[in-house]
Design a protein around this motif. Sequence first.
Motif, PDB file in Angstrom:
ATOM      1  N   LEU A  61     -13.300  79.120  16.197  1.00 28.40           N
ATOM      2  CA  LEU A  61     -13.392  78.605  17.084  1.00 28.40           C
ATOM      3  C   LEU A  61     -12.826  76.935  16.677  1.00 28.40           C
ATOM      4  O   LEU A  61     -12.678  76.368  17.874  1.00 28.40           O
ATOM      5  N   VAL A  62     -12.160  76.775  15.947  1.00 25.95           N
ATOM      6  CA  VAL A  62     -10.592  76.165  16.574  1.00 25.95           C
ATOM      7  C   VAL A  62     -10.044  75.953  17.031  1.00 25.95           C
ATOM      8  O   VAL A  62      -8.891  75.893  18.186  1.00 25.95           O
ATOM      9  N   LEU A  63      -9.510  77.625  17.605  1.00 25.27           N
ATOM     10  CA  LEU A  63      -8.626  78.173  18.526  1.00 25.27           C
ATOM     11  C   LEU A  63      -9.368  77.790  19.917  1.00 25.27           C
ATOM     12  O   LEU A  63      -9.231  77.054  21.133  1.00 25.27           O
ATOM     13  N   ALA A  64     -10.620  78.224  20.460  1.00 30.21           N
ATOM     14  CA  ALA A  64     -11.453  78.159  21.027  1.00 30.21           C
ATOM     15  C   ALA A  64     -11.842  76.508  21.456  1.00 30.21           C
ATOM     16  O   ALA A  64     -12.138  76.465  22.681  1.00 30.21           O
ATOM     17  N   VAL A  65     -12.169  75.316  20.357  1.00 21.64           N
ATOM     18  CA  VAL A  65     -12.721  74.485  20.908  1.00 21.64           C
ATOM     19  C   VAL A  65     -11.197  73.537  21.428  1.00 21.64           C
ATOM     20  O   VAL A  65     -11.321  72.509  22.217  1.00 21.64           O
ATOM     21  N   GLY A  66     -10.342  73.859  20.633  1.00 17.75           N
ATOM     22  CA  GLY A  66      -9.060  72.553  20.856  1.00 17.75           C
ATOM     23  C   GLY A  66      -9.507  71.754  20.481  1.00 17.75           C
ATOM     24  O   GLY A  66     -10.420  70.873  19.344  1.00 17.75           O
ATOM     25  N   ASP A  67      -8.830  70.469  21.087  1.00 22.17           N
ATOM     26  CA  ASP A  67      -8.886  68.833  20.905  1.00 22.17           C
ATOM     27  C   ASP A  67     -10.643  68.319  21.724  1.00 22.17           C
ATOM     28  O   ASP A  67     -10.773  67.293  21.523  1.00 22.17           O
ATOM     29  N   ARG A  68     -11.839  69.593  22.001  1.00 16.93           N
ATOM     30  CA  ARG A  68     -12.383  68.911  22.837  1.00 16.93           C
ATOM     31  C   ARG A  68     -13.799  69.447  21.397  1.00 16.93           C
ATOM     32  O   ARG A  68     -14.660  68.192  21.421  1.00 16.93           O
ATOM     33  N   GLY A  69     -13.447  69.297  20.664  1.00 24.38           N
ATOM     34  CA  GLY A  69     -14.346  69.176  19.530  1.00 24.38           C
ATOM     35  C   GLY A  69     -14.237  69.247  17.787  1.00 24.38           C
ATOM     36  O   GLY A  69     -12.166  69.202  17.747  1.00 24.38           O
ATOM     37  N   ILE A  70     -14.473  68.161  16.697  1.00 21.40           N
ATOM     38  CA  ILE A  70     -14.429  68.844  15.562  1.00 21.40           C
ATOM     39  C   ILE A  70     -14.723  70.219  15.011  1.00 21.40           C
ATOM     40  O   ILE A  70     -16.293  69.655  14.787  1.00 21.40           O
ATOM     41  N   VAL A  71     -14.107  70.632  14.341  1.00 24.30           N
ATOM     42  CA  VAL A  71     -14.762  72.161  14.232  1.00 24.30           C
ATOM     43  C   VAL A  71     -14.576  71.160  12.327  1.00 24.30           C
ATOM     44  O   VAL A  71     -14.378  71.810  11.645  1.00 24.30           O
ATOM     45  N   SER A  72     -16.352  71.485  11.317  1.00 24.49           N
ATOM     46  CA  SER A  72     -16.624  70.442  10.653  1.00 24.49           C
ATOM     47  C   SER A  72     -17.281  72.309   9.500  1.00 24.49           C
ATOM     48  O   SER A  72     -18.138  72.702   9.888  1.00 24.49           O
ATOM     49  N   PHE A  92     -18.535  69.010  16.095  1.00 23.72           N
ATOM     50  CA  PHE A  92     -19.176  67.963  16.498  1.00 23.72           C
ATOM     51  C   PHE A  92     -18.227  66.999  17.390  1.00 23.72           C
ATOM     52  O   PHE A  92     -17.511  67.521  17.805  1.00 23.72           O
ATOM     53  N   LYS A  93     -18.832  66.629  18.757  1.00 19.97           N
ATOM     54  CA  LYS A  93     -17.816  65.918  19.183  1.00 19.97           C
ATOM     55  C   LYS A  93     -17.182  65.288  19.126  1.00 19.97           C
ATOM     56  O   LYS A  93     -16.629  64.617  18.112  1.00 19.97           O
ATOM     57  N   ALA A  94     -16.489  65.550  20.131  1.00 16.44           N
ATOM     58  CA  ALA A  94     -14.923  64.657  19.327  1.00 16.44           C
ATOM     59  C   ALA A  94     -14.645  63.061  19.727  1.00 16.44           C
ATOM     60  O   ALA A  94     -15.395  62.608  20.385  1.00 16.44           O
ATOM     61  N   ASP A 107     -26.959  63.757  17.675  1.00 18.61           N
ATOM     62  CA  ASP A 107     -26.907  63.479  18.959  1.00 18.61           C
ATOM     63  C   ASP A 107     -25.518  64.363  18.928  1.00 18.61           C
ATOM     64  O   ASP A 107     -24.786  64.506  20.121  1.00 18.61           O
ATOM     65  N   ASP A 108     -24.205  64.480  18.145  1.00 23.69           N
ATOM     66  CA  ASP A 108     -22.798  64.346  17.712  1.00 23.69           C
ATOM     67  C   ASP A 108     -22.971  65.897  17.826  1.00 23.69           C
ATOM     68  O   ASP A 108     -21.464  66.280  17.861  1.00 23.69           O
ATOM     69  N   ALA A 109     -24.118  66.573  17.672  1.00 21.15           N
ATOM     70  CA  ALA A 109     -23.751  67.780  17.268  1.00 21.15           C
ATOM     71  C   ALA A 109     -23.600  69.516  18.060  1.00 21.15           C
ATOM     72  O   ALA A 109     -24.874  69.553  18.877  1.00 21.15           O
ATOM     73  N   LEU A 110     -22.328  69.434  18.650  1.00 17.65           N
ATOM     74  CA  LEU A 110     -22.847  70.522  19.963  1.00 17.65           C
ATOM     75  C   LEU A 110     -22.825  72.190  19.575  1.00 17.65           C
ATOM     76  O   LEU A 110     -23.207  73.126  20.431  1.00 17.65           O
ATOM     77  N   GLY A 179     -16.965  77.333  28.715  1.00 24.62           N
ATOM     78  CA  GLY A 179     -15.716  77.856  28.066  1.00 24.62           C
ATOM     79  C   GLY A 179     -15.431  78.847  27.000  1.00 24.62           C
ATOM     80  O   GLY A 179     -15.020  79.505  26.570  1.00 24.62           O
ATOM     81  N   VAL A 180     -16.312  78.269  26.122  1.00 25.59           N
ATOM     82  CA  VAL A 180     -15.862  78.636  24.373  1.00 25.59           C
ATOM     83  C   VAL A 180     -17.148  79.673  24.532  1.00 25.59           C
ATOM     84  O   VAL A 180     -18.221  80.065  24.484  1.00 25.59           O
ATOM     85  N   ALA A 181     -15.678  81.223  24.247  1.00 23.85           N
ATOM     86  CA  ALA A 181     -16.436  82.370  24.185  1.00 23.85           C
ATOM     87  C   ALA A 181     -16.126  82.492  23.054  1.00 23.85           C
ATOM     88  O   ALA A 181     -15.144  82.836  22.958  1.00 23.85           O
ATOM     89  N   LEU A 182     -16.991  83.845  21.605  1.00 23.50           N
ATOM     90  CA  LEU A 182     -16.400  84.433  20.755  1.00 23.50           C
ATOM     91  C   LEU A 182     -16.999  85.618  20.910  1.00 23.50           C
ATOM     92  O   LEU A 182     -18.449  86.053  21.560  1.00 23.50           O
ATOM     93  N   PRO A 183     -16.542  87.177  21.341  1.00 24.84           N
ATOM     94  CA  PRO A 183     -16.766  88.333  20.745  1.00 24.84           C
ATOM     95  C   PRO A 183     -17.743  88.274  19.323  1.00 24.84           C
ATOM     96  O   PRO A 183     -17.122  88.137  18.697  1.00 24.84           O
TER      97      PRO A 183
END
Length: 196
Positions: A61-72, A92-94, A107-110, A179-183
Amino acid sequence: MDIGVSESKPHHFTVAEYYRMTEAGLFAENSRVELIRGEIIDMAAIGTPHFVTVNRLTRLLVLAVGDRGIVSVQNPLRLDDSSEPEPDIVVFKAQADEYESGPPTPDDALLVIEVADTSLAYDRSVKAPLYAESGIADYWIVNVQGRTVEVHRTPAGGHYADVRTARPDDMLTSLLLPGVALPVADVLRQSAGGWD
């Protein structure tokens, strides 16, 4: 005078009371508890399949999300004044201050993900309705033993109207992160020797 025995009821705690108990040292530092509907719930111990899957998902997820969100990872998500679960992963939303100004809300949880090794029934019967009531739009349960991922969407009236099961040949796509897709096979990959 007849003194009847009143029906006993559990005391339900607020998030504020829960935090005061924590600050007062009522829970050991490494206690695994969360507040669900005002009750303090002991969480299951984390076994190898669970932590390996959480680590793998975090990396993907960190690789797929990048700066578009915060992986918590395994941090609190305040749903309301009486529930603050600690999902295995939330994207979460960035936010520039990374939520230093206040805790994230539904509301912040994607994307909310629970990894179920021994907690599948709980994640389905307790967590899913709780997240649906809070309006979490995209909730995944990674069923480690069943080697599937349940994708829960369209929260309505305390349940999810759209639930589908993704299998190892399928692709998981994020509802709110285009665009975030995981097999699924990458999420559930297991070493040749299996888990101990």
